[in-house]
Motif scaffolding. Sequence first.
Motif, PDB file in Angstrom:
ATOM      1  N   ASP A  63      34.731  24.733  30.439  1.00 54.70           N
ATOM      2  CA  ASP A  63      35.316  26.137  30.391  1.00 54.70           C
ATOM      3  C   ASP A  63      36.521  26.496  29.418  1.00 54.70           C
ATOM      4  O   ASP A  63      36.723  27.432  28.804  1.00 54.70           O
ATOM      5  CB  ASP A  63      35.696  26.638  31.847  1.00 54.70           C
ATOM      6  N   LEU A  64      37.342  25.291  29.528  1.00 53.48           N
ATOM      7  CA  LEU A  64      38.503  25.262  28.664  1.00 53.48           C
ATOM      8  C   LEU A  64      38.146  25.183  27.125  1.00 53.48           C
ATOM      9  O   LEU A  64      38.774  25.910  26.480  1.00 53.48           O
ATOM     10  CB  LEU A  64      39.377  24.265  28.986  1.00 53.48           C
ATOM     11  N   LEU A  65      37.125  24.498  26.916  1.00 51.36           N
ATOM     12  CA  LEU A  65      36.619  24.358  25.671  1.00 51.36           C
ATOM     13  C   LEU A  65      36.131  25.697  25.022  1.00 51.36           C
ATOM     14  O   LEU A  65      36.488  26.170  23.794  1.00 51.36           O
ATOM     15  CB  LEU A  65      35.672  23.306  25.266  1.00 51.36           C
ATOM     16  N   HIS A  66      35.329  26.466  25.802  1.00 49.86           N
ATOM     17  CA  HIS A  66      34.706  27.653  25.647  1.00 49.86           C
ATOM     18  C   HIS A  66      35.867  28.692  25.455  1.00 49.86           C
ATOM     19  O   HIS A  66      35.670  29.546  24.477  1.00 49.86           O
ATOM     20  CB  HIS A  66      33.820  28.028  26.643  1.00 49.86           C
ATOM     21  N   LYS A  67      36.855  28.549  26.242  1.00 51.44           N
ATOM     22  CA  LYS A  67      38.218  29.562  26.270  1.00 51.44           C
ATOM     23  C   LYS A  67      38.874  29.503  24.856  1.00 51.44           C
ATOM     24  O   LYS A  67      39.161  30.306  24.171  1.00 51.44           O
ATOM     25  CB  LYS A  67      39.012  29.147  27.438  1.00 51.44           C
ATOM     26  N   TRP A  68      39.093  28.196  24.635  1.00 45.07           N
ATOM     27  CA  TRP A  68      39.724  28.017  23.193  1.00 45.07           C
ATOM     28  C   TRP A  68      38.899  28.148  21.886  1.00 45.07           C
ATOM     29  O   TRP A  68      39.591  28.915  20.900  1.00 45.07           O
ATOM     30  CB  TRP A  68      40.220  26.392  23.215  1.00 45.07           C
ATOM     31  N   VAL A  69      37.706  28.196  21.931  1.00 46.81           N
ATOM     32  CA  VAL A  69      36.753  28.575  20.901  1.00 46.81           C
ATOM     33  C   VAL A  69      37.040  30.282  20.977  1.00 46.81           C
ATOM     34  O   VAL A  69      37.211  30.985  19.835  1.00 46.81           O
ATOM     35  CB  VAL A  69      35.508  28.313  20.922  1.00 46.81           C
ATOM     36  N   ARG A  70      36.745  30.850  22.022  1.00 44.21           N
ATOM     37  CA  ARG A  70      36.957  32.432  22.127  1.00 44.21           C
ATOM     38  C   ARG A  70      38.211  32.916  21.532  1.00 44.21           C
ATOM     39  O   ARG A  70      38.226  34.007  20.921  1.00 44.21           O
ATOM     40  CB  ARG A  70      36.638  32.655  23.523  1.00 44.21           C
ATOM     41  N   LYS A  71      39.317  32.295  22.094  1.00 46.36           N
ATOM     42  CA  LYS A  71      40.505  32.765  21.514  1.00 46.36           C
ATOM     43  C   LYS A  71      40.881  32.322  20.096  1.00 46.36           C
ATOM     44  O   LYS A  71      41.766  32.469  19.569  1.00 46.36           O
ATOM     45  CB  LYS A  71      41.547  31.941  22.383  1.00 46.36           C
ATOM     46  N   GLY A  72      39.987  31.621  19.484  1.00 49.69           N
ATOM     47  CA  GLY A  72      40.113  31.056  18.014  1.00 49.69           C
ATOM     48  C   GLY A  72      41.203  29.653  17.845  1.00 49.69           C
ATOM     49  O   GLY A  72      41.609  29.522  16.713  1.00 49.69           O
ATOM     50  N   ARG A  73      41.492  29.242  18.895  1.00 51.72           N
ATOM     51  CA  ARG A  73      42.149  27.973  18.754  1.00 51.72           C
ATOM     52  C   ARG A  73      41.394  26.844  18.284  1.00 51.72           C
ATOM     53  O   ARG A  73      41.800  25.998  17.693  1.00 51.72           O
ATOM     54  CB  ARG A  73      42.758  27.609  20.219  1.00 51.72           C
ATOM     55  N   LEU A  74      40.270  26.745  18.690  1.00 49.50           N
ATOM     56  CA  LEU A  74      39.300  25.698  17.992  1.00 49.50           C
ATOM     57  C   LEU A  74      38.305  26.533  17.081  1.00 49.50           C
ATOM     58  O   LEU A  74      37.431  27.290  17.886  1.00 49.50           O
ATOM     59  CB  LEU A  74      38.598  24.939  19.060  1.00 49.50           C
ATOM     60  N   GLN A  75      38.278  26.311  15.884  1.00 49.93           N
ATOM     61  CA  GLN A  75      37.421  27.257  14.991  1.00 49.93           C
ATOM     62  C   GLN A  75      36.032  26.532  14.639  1.00 49.93           C
ATOM     63  O   GLN A  75      36.401  25.489  14.120  1.00 49.93           O
ATOM     64  CB  GLN A  75      38.061  27.607  13.775  1.00 49.93           C
ATOM     65  N   PRO A  76      35.086  27.218  15.087  1.00 51.19           N
ATOM     66  CA  PRO A  76      33.748  26.609  14.553  1.00 51.19           C
ATOM     67  C   PRO A  76      33.507  26.119  13.152  1.00 51.19           C
ATOM     68  O   PRO A  76      32.694  25.667  12.653  1.00 51.19           O
ATOM     69  CB  PRO A  76      32.642  27.784  15.235  1.00 51.19           C
ATOM     70  N   ALA A  77      34.301  27.100  12.315  1.00 53.51           N
ATOM     71  CA  ALA A  77      34.265  26.639  10.715  1.00 53.51           C
ATOM     72  C   ALA A  77      34.619  25.281  10.548  1.00 53.51           C
ATOM     73  O   ALA A  77      34.129  24.502   9.592  1.00 53.51           O
ATOM     74  CB  ALA A  77      34.930  27.795  10.204  1.00 53.51           C
ATOM     75  N   LEU A  78      35.574  24.850  11.392  1.00 56.22           N
ATOM     76  CA  LEU A  78      36.307  23.345  11.129  1.00 56.22           C
ATOM     77  C   LEU A  78      35.267  22.590  11.766  1.00 56.22           C
ATOM     78  O   LEU A  78      35.382  21.012  11.506  1.00 56.22           O
ATOM     79  CB  LEU A  78      37.533  23.262  11.482  1.00 56.22           C
ATOM     80  N   PHE A  79      34.707  22.920  13.083  1.00 58.69           N
ATOM     81  CA  PHE A  79      33.904  21.889  14.001  1.00 58.69           C
ATOM     82  C   PHE A  79      32.728  22.706  14.462  1.00 58.69           C
ATOM     83  O   PHE A  79      32.485  23.550  15.326  1.00 58.69           O
ATOM     84  CB  PHE A  79      34.969  21.798  15.141  1.00 58.69           C
ATOM     85  N   PRO A  80      31.756  22.454  13.588  1.00 59.20           N
ATOM     86  CA  PRO A  80      30.569  23.224  13.389  1.00 59.20           C
ATOM     87  C   PRO A  80      29.681  23.358  14.965  1.00 59.20           C
ATOM     88  O   PRO A  80      28.776  24.271  15.069  1.00 59.20           O
ATOM     89  CB  PRO A  80      29.544  22.807  12.354  1.00 59.20           C
ATOM     90  N   ASN A  81      29.878  22.228  15.752  1.00 56.89           N
ATOM     91  CA  ASN A  81      29.098  22.343  17.022  1.00 56.89           C
ATOM     92  C   ASN A  81      29.892  22.916  18.208  1.00 56.89           C
ATOM     93  O   ASN A  81      29.141  22.564  19.338  1.00 56.89           O
ATOM     94  CB  ASN A  81      28.782  20.836  17.338  1.00 56.89           C
ATOM     95  N   LEU A  82      30.978  23.387  17.846  1.00 60.81           N
ATOM     96  CA  LEU A  82      31.748  24.291  19.004  1.00 60.81           C
ATOM     97  C   LEU A  82      31.093  25.716  19.042  1.00 60.81           C
ATOM     98  O   LEU A  82      30.538  26.358  18.059  1.00 60.81           O
ATOM     99  CB  LEU A  82      32.872  24.169  18.889  1.00 60.81           C
TER     100      LEU A  82
END
Length: 136
Positions: A63-82
């Motif tokens: 859930d924390l990983l999902h939260k960080w992707v939603r908020k843009g802290r972990l960007q799918p452009a850099l990490f494609p499987n997120l």
Amino acid sequence: MGEIRNCPRCGEFFNYNGVRDICGKCAMAEEEQYEIVYRFLRRRENRAATVERIVEATGVEEDLLHKWVRKGRLQPALFPNLGYPCDQCGHLTTTGKLCSSCQDELKGELRKFEAGQEFREAVKKAEKGTYLSDKR
């Protein structure tokens, strides 16, 4: 002025000011977990890691990983499987609340609805038409 709330993670009271939805202590713990995940993902061999692999390797909640992707802290452009789960079907998405297939399905349903509505309006107009009688 903020309002007093209970932290959803630990139950402690904290002053909610609209920025964080958890208390300061939990926010610091969350930030430490973010650093662990980010260090893991920065390694070249881990950049394409899936959410499940990241959870397994770092011990951070999904859930924390999902939260960080939603908020843009972990960007799918850099990490494609997120990504985070689609609100309708649960498949991973990287933008909005719905995945692209659910968006397409919803758009199709809206088009059908609008076409049906236009048809009903055309029928109503035709029924209200002026009728001329041939009485003289």
